[in-house]
Design an enzyme around this catalytic site. Structure first.
Site, short mmCIF file in Angstrom:
data_model
loop_
_atom_site.label_atom_id
_atom_site.label_comp_id
_atom_site.label_asym_id
_atom_site.label_seq_id
_atom_site.Cartn_x
_atom_site.Cartn_y
_atom_site.Cartn_z
N HIS A 266 0.88 -1.00 0.26
CA HIS A 266 -0.03 0.25 0.12
C HIS A 266 0.79 1.10 0.05
O HIS A 266 0.88 2.06 -0.77
CB HIS A 266 -1.09 -0.17 1.40
CG HIS A 266 -2.02 -1.11 1.51
ND1 HIS A 266 -2.22 -2.03 2.48
CD2 HIS A 266 -2.81 -1.79 0.61
CE1 HIS A 266 -3.37 -2.97 2.47
NE2 HIS A 266 -3.76 -2.50 1.23
N LYS B 83 -17.67 -6.31 7.86
CA LYS B 83 -16.53 -7.36 7.47
C LYS B 83 -16.19 -7.78 9.68
O LYS B 83 -16.98 -6.35 9.59
CB LYS B 83 -15.86 -6.63 6.29
CG LYS B 83 -15.75 -6.81 5.38
CD LYS B 83 -14.14 -6.70 5.04
CE LYS B 83 -14.25 -6.87 3.78
NZ LYS B 83 -13.20 -6.44 3.18
N ARG C 19 -2.19 -6.69 -7.87
CA ARG C 19 -0.73 -7.64 -7.88
C ARG C 19 -0.78 -8.44 -8.61
O ARG C 19 0.06 -8.15 -9.55
CB ARG C 19 -0.84 -8.59 -6.19
CG ARG C 19 -0.65 -7.08 -5.76
CD ARG C 19 -0.70 -7.41 -3.85
NE ARG C 19 -2.46 -7.74 -4.13
CZ ARG C 19 -3.36 -7.76 -3.40
NH1 ARG C 19 -2.85 -7.92 -2.08
NH2 ARG C 19 -4.41 -8.62 -3.19
N SER D 34 -3.32 -8.03 2.91
CA SER D 34 -3.19 -7.64 4.28
C SER D 34 -3.90 -8.99 5.27
O SER D 34 -3.28 -9.63 6.33
CB SER D 34 -4.47 -7.23 4.71
OG SER D 34 -4.45 -5.30 4.12
O1 PNS Z 1 -9.13 -3.61 0.03
P1 PNS Z 1 -11.04 -3.80 -0.53
O2 PNS Z 1 -11.24 -4.39 0.88
O3 PNS Z 1 -10.28 -4.52 -1.71
O4 PNS Z 1 -11.46 -2.65 -0.94
C1 PNS Z 1 -12.32 -2.51 -1.20
C2 PNS Z 1 -12.70 -1.05 -1.87
C3 PNS Z 1 -12.86 -0.62 -0.37
C4 PNS Z 1 -12.35 -0.66 -2.07
C5 PNS Z 1 -14.23 -1.46 -2.04
O5 PNS Z 1 -15.44 -2.15 -1.44
C6 PNS Z 1 -15.52 -0.11 -2.48
O6 PNS Z 1 -15.20 0.05 -2.82
N1 PNS Z 1 -16.18 0.28 -1.09
C7 PNS Z 1 -17.20 0.75 -0.63
C8 PNS Z 1 -18.81 0.87 -1.49
C9 PNS Z 1 -19.33 0.36 -2.41
O7 PNS Z 1 -18.96 1.69 -3.59
N2 PNS Z 1 -18.88 -0.44 -3.31
C10 PNS Z 1 -19.58 -0.90 -4.70
C11 PNS Z 1 -18.25 -0.89 -5.52
S1 PNS Z 1 -18.09 -1.49 -7.42
#
Ligand code: PNS
Length: 163
Positions: free
Chosen positions: A21, A45, A94, A132
């Site tokens: 990150h 979560k 990645r 993570s």
């Molecule tokens: O680190 P992560 O868990 O892969 O991040 C995922 C994240 C936070 C980018 C994604 O879950 C997100 O944007 N969530 C917010 C809710 C949302 O907008 N959902 C629709 C996305 S297509």
């Protein structure tokens, strides 16, 4: 060149922050004027670190980077982007295994908000396998994660084990 400052948003769970990150954040700095690291507040979560702890870890780690700020958000990412006035989402990519999920998210976000563009950045090879989830698993099972996460994250993880 003058004009509005280019703000990008780097969203994620960051549970916890790892060096992949941090590498992506540093790669953003020559490209964007400002970077907002956005920590998702996801009630569904079960995170190891609370949102407040994750934001604090980010603040500590990124303290020397003046053009980076950290906030948490809930709800749709594209709505948060509107609130902060950003049109660029940064995501780290990645390996091929990340692609399906990232591709779906990028296109869903584009459908929700066509003005928003997702930009993918590749971390340094030495972090290409770091996640993570694996960091937590290896640490909890007694393996070493030195060099994979910032030192304050090792400290925080030790704190979790002691607690
Ligand atoms: O680190 P992560 O868990 O892969 O991040 C995922 C994240 C936070 C980018 C994604 O879950 C997100 O944007 N969530 C917010 C809710 C949302 O907008 N959902 C629709 C996305 S297509």
């Amino acid at each position: 060149m003058s004009g509005p400052r280019r703000l990008a948003v780097y969203p994620g769970s960051f549970d916890p922050l790892h060096n992949g990150h941090v590498d992506i954040i540093d790669r953003c700095l020559p490209i964007f004027d400002d970077l907002l690291v956005a920590v998702l507040r996801n009630e569904e979560k079960q995170p190891l670190f609370s949102v407040e702890e994750r934001v604090e870890i980010l603040h500590q780690t990124l303290a020397g980077r003046a053009r980076v700020r950290v906030e948490s958000f809930s709800g749709l990412l594209v709505d948060f982007m509107d609130r902060v006035g950003a049109i660029t989402i940064v995501r780290g990519l990645r390996a091929l295994s990340d692609f399906d999920y990232e591709f779906q998210m990028a296109l869903m976000n584009r459908r929700l908000a066509p003005r928003i563009e997702t930009v993918f950045m590749m971390p340094k090879e030495e972090y290409s396998y770091v996640s993570s989830r694996l960091v937590k698993e290896v640490f909890m099972l007694g393996g070493t994660i030195d060099g994979l996460v910032p030192p304050n994250v090792v400290e925080r993880l030790r704190g979790k084990v002691r607690a």
